[in-house]
Design an enzyme around this catalytic site. Structure first.
Site, PDB file in Angstrom:
ATOM      1  N   HIS A   1     -60.633  -1.433  49.784  1.00  0.00           N
ATOM      2  CA  HIS A   1     -60.024  -2.255  50.820  1.00  0.00           C
ATOM      3  C   HIS A   1     -60.955  -3.411  51.222  1.00  0.00           C
ATOM      4  O   HIS A   1     -61.047  -3.801  52.380  1.00  0.00           O
ATOM      5  CB  HIS A   1     -59.676  -1.404  52.045  1.00  0.00           C
TER       6      HIS A   1
ATOM      7  N   SER B   1     -48.182  -8.369  52.019  1.00  0.00           N
ATOM      8  CA  SER B   1     -48.559  -7.160  52.764  1.00  0.00           C
ATOM      9  C   SER B   1     -47.488  -6.765  53.768  1.00  0.00           C
ATOM     10  O   SER B   1     -46.773  -7.616  54.299  1.00  0.00           O
ATOM     11  CB  SER B   1     -49.871  -7.440  53.507  1.00  0.00           C
TER      12      SER B   1
ATOM     13  N   THR C   1     -50.498   1.268  49.284  1.00  0.00           N
ATOM     14  CA  THR C   1     -51.908   1.356  49.703  1.00  0.00           C
ATOM     15  C   THR C   1     -52.199   2.744  50.262  1.00  0.00           C
ATOM     16  O   THR C   1     -51.508   3.218  51.168  1.00  0.00           O
ATOM     17  CB  THR C   1     -52.224   0.258  50.737  1.00  0.00           C
TER      18      THR C   1
ATOM     19  N   LYS D   1     -53.002   1.682  45.320  1.00  0.00           N
ATOM     20  CA  LYS D   1     -54.194   0.883  45.624  1.00  0.00           C
ATOM     21  C   LYS D   1     -55.092   1.646  46.591  1.00  0.00           C
ATOM     22  O   LYS D   1     -54.599   2.210  47.578  1.00  0.00           O
ATOM     23  CB  LYS D   1     -53.730  -0.435  46.263  1.00  0.00           C
TER      24      LYS D   1
ATOM     25  N   TYR E   1     -47.281   0.013  53.405  1.00  0.00           N
ATOM     26  CA  TYR E   1     -47.973   1.045  54.177  1.00  0.00           C
ATOM     27  C   TYR E   1     -46.907   2.041  54.599  1.00  0.00           C
ATOM     28  O   TYR E   1     -45.820   1.631  55.020  1.00  0.00           O
ATOM     29  CB  TYR E   1     -48.590   0.454  55.459  1.00  0.00           C
TER      30      TYR E   1
HETATM   31  C1  LIG Z   1     -58.144 -10.195  55.914  1.00  0.00           C
HETATM   32  C2  LIG Z   1     -57.753  -9.050  55.043  1.00  0.00           C
HETATM   33  C3  LIG Z   1     -56.593  -8.347  55.311  1.00  0.00           C
HETATM   34  C4  LIG Z   1     -56.203  -7.300  54.465  1.00  0.00           C
HETATM   35  N1  LIG Z   1     -55.012  -6.669  54.693  1.00  0.00           N
HETATM   36  C5  LIG Z   1     -54.554  -5.756  53.796  1.00  0.00           C
HETATM   37  C6  LIG Z   1     -53.249  -5.209  53.923  1.00  0.00           C
HETATM   38  O1  LIG Z   1     -52.490  -5.540  54.825  1.00  0.00           O
HETATM   39  N2  LIG Z   1     -52.857  -4.299  52.997  1.00  0.00           N
HETATM   40  C7  LIG Z   1     -53.668  -3.911  51.959  1.00  0.00           C
HETATM   41  O2  LIG Z   1     -53.263  -3.080  51.137  1.00  0.00           O
HETATM   42  N3  LIG Z   1     -54.895  -4.438  51.813  1.00  0.00           N
HETATM   43  C8  LIG Z   1     -55.346  -5.352  52.685  1.00  0.00           C
HETATM   44  N4  LIG Z   1     -56.582  -5.915  52.520  1.00  0.00           N
HETATM   45  C9  LIG Z   1     -57.408  -5.535  51.353  1.00  0.00           C
HETATM   46  C10 LIG Z   1     -57.108  -6.449  50.162  1.00  0.00           C
HETATM   47  O3  LIG Z   1     -55.830  -6.190  49.649  1.00  0.00           O
HETATM   48  C11 LIG Z   1     -58.101  -6.249  49.026  1.00  0.00           C
HETATM   49  O4  LIG Z   1     -58.202  -4.885  48.736  1.00  0.00           O
HETATM   50  C12 LIG Z   1     -59.463  -6.820  49.351  1.00  0.00           C
HETATM   51  O5  LIG Z   1     -59.358  -8.015  50.093  1.00  0.00           O
HETATM   52  C13 LIG Z   1     -60.227  -7.093  48.079  1.00  0.00           C
HETATM   53  O6  LIG Z   1     -61.507  -7.554  48.341  1.00  0.00           O
HETATM   54  P1  LIG Z   1     -61.913  -9.109  48.384  1.00  0.00           P
HETATM   55  O7  LIG Z   1     -61.391  -9.624  49.664  1.00  0.00           O
HETATM   56  O8  LIG Z   1     -63.378  -9.065  48.337  1.00  0.00           O
HETATM   57  O9  LIG Z   1     -61.258  -9.788  47.201  1.00  0.00           O
HETATM   58  C14 LIG Z   1     -57.005  -6.940  53.359  1.00  0.00           C
HETATM   59  C15 LIG Z   1     -58.179  -7.653  53.117  1.00  0.00           C
HETATM   60  C16 LIG Z   1     -58.553  -8.701  53.937  1.00  0.00           C
HETATM   61  C17 LIG Z   1     -59.813  -9.461  53.618  1.00  0.00           C
END
Ligand SMILES: Cc1cc2nc3c(=O)[nH]c(=O)nc-3n(C[C@H](O)[C@H](O)[C@H](O)COP(=O)(O)O)c2cc1C
Length: 387
Positions: A276, A107, A156, A252, A130
């Site tokens: 997300h 990320s 994203t 995404k 981002y």
């Molecule tokens: C703690 C955390 C931080 C996240 N940070 C980002 C990020 O920096 N960039 C991004 O595109 N998605 C981020 N996401 C979303 C994840 O990429 C993903 O879409 C999501 O975790 C999928 O769901 P799941 O956790 O139920 O597998 C984050 C998710 C979590 C749980």
């Protein structure tokens, strides 16, 4: 780790080992968390067809994602602050993914930098971008991802503005954490986390240092995003990002079939159906619920991946059956890291592999690439209810 049988076991262990503010950061959704819950719960409503007396020898979970061979159609999702679940978390997760044979996505908002991760891996990883207002900085990030030989860029689209997560505000989340009396007291019960953190110099956002002060108050992250993230980001921007990167760009945050079509029209090489992880638009539908109509609309034109709520191999199989070519997993990785660092992530992937393999056999399938709608049980009543 051998007594850890499920992702829920890993989550419980992570809860005991990781400071509350960082565990909560992973285990949270926006506002009422209804979408976060729905992502998980809606998987439970889907049932498999059980088929028997089918030759189940020589089973294979191998597939491809965005043209890359994968041991199982799962990629580690980009998650911010992963280096706060466990010291050097991103580097450890990337190593576990490489060892297992699945893609890892770094990320923009991670603690370890692109170069940190590149220094401990041999295979290319994916980089999540981002788009910030400072275009020079964004171009530089893309160039760094290219220089590190990242094989795909994940753009994203659903976080140009931040959904409010109450837990983060209540916990006063910061990276690095502030040494308040409450935090110091908590460290007495989480000494492993604290000692490992003392042993690394990676405590803040190393991808974006220079754009963010050393101790970012994440409770004020919405204000920071408001000033730094580009609110004017639009479909036309995919073109210059793609041109600069020169490799596949996966978008995404698609939750609507019209947006899926717009993504293709504007040059995306793949889409991730995602909300997300329920962290942005509360009351948006779960991803597994919208996946079938998006896959129906664009699955023949582009690669459809999905994420959100996957906690088992059975969930993965449901996502594949309803039209995804593969899935990204976020919290599985975060909980694995919190529970046991690299070994915890490896354990998480192993749990999903075993569940997927055994369930696939019980469904009468030998090759994961053949999983499809024919594997879903649905009687007339359920079909009318949308399942
Ligand atoms: C703690 C955390 C931080 C996240 N940070 C980002 C990020 O920096 N960039 C991004 O595109 N998605 C981020 N996401 C979303 C994840 O990429 C993903 O879409 C999501 O975790 C999928 O769901 P799941 O956790 O139920 O597998 C984050 C998710 C979590 C749980």
């Amino acid at each position: 780790m051998s007594d850890i049988l499920t992702i829920a076991d890993l989550k419980d262990l992570a809860r005991r080992r990781v400071p509350k503010m960082f565990f909560d950061y992973a285990d949270s959704g926006a506002w009422t968390e209804s979408t976060y819950r729905a992502n998980e719960e809606d998987f439970g409503k889907i049932k498999f067809r059980q088929r028997v007396l089918v030759d189940m020898s020589n089973r294979s979970l191998e597939s491809t994602m965005i043209g890359e061979r994968v041991a199982m159609p799962v990629a580690l999702a980009p998650t911010g602050l992963t280096g706060m679940q466990h010291a050097d978390g991103e580097m450890l997760a990337a190593q576990a993914a490489e060892e297992f044979g699945v893609p890892f996505t770094l990320s923009t908002m991670r603690i370890c930098s692109i170069e940190d991760v590149a220094s401990v891996t041999k295979k290319p990883f994916w980089f999540q971008l981002y788009v910030l207002r400072d275009k020079d900085f964004v171009l530089n990030l893309i160039d760094r991802a290219k220089a590190a030989k990242c094989s795909a860029l994940v753009l994203t689209l659903d976080l140009q503005i931040l959904g409010q997560r109450h837990k983060d505000i209540r916990n006063g989340l910061t990276a690095p954490p502030k040494f308040t009396p409450r935090f110091v007291a908590e460290m007495m019960f989480k000494p492993g986390w604290a000692f490992r953190m003392l042993g690394t110099r990676r405590h803040t956002f190393r991808n974006i240092s220079g754009h963010v002060s050393d101790a970012v108050n994440l409770a004020k992250l919405s204000e920071w995003t408001r000033t730094q993230f580009d609110l004017t980001l639009n479909w036309k921007d995919i073109a210059w990002i793609k041109k600069r990167f020169g490799g596949p760009v996966i978008v995404k945050g698609i939750l609507d079939k019209d947006d899926a079509q717009l993504a293709i029209d504007n040059g995306a090489d793949g889409i991730v159906v995602s909300n997300h992880g329920g962290r942005q638009l509360d009351s948006a539908p779960s991803t597994i619920r919208v996946l079938p109509e998006i896959a129906d609309a664009v699955g023949h034109k582009t690669e459809v991946l999905m994420d959100g709520g996957i906690r088992s191999g059975q969930d993965l199989l449901k996502a594949l059956a309803l039209g995804a070519k593969g899935a990204l997993v976020g919290r599985i990785m975060a909980f694995g890291l919190g529970a046991g660092g690299e070994a915890g992530v490896a354990r998480a992937l192993e749990i999903v592999r075993k569940e997927t393999d055994t369930s696939m056999a019980l469904m009468g399938e030998r090759d994961i690439r053949n999983i499809g709608l024919h594997n879903i049980y649905s009687n007339d009543l359920e079909r009318r209810q949308g399942y």
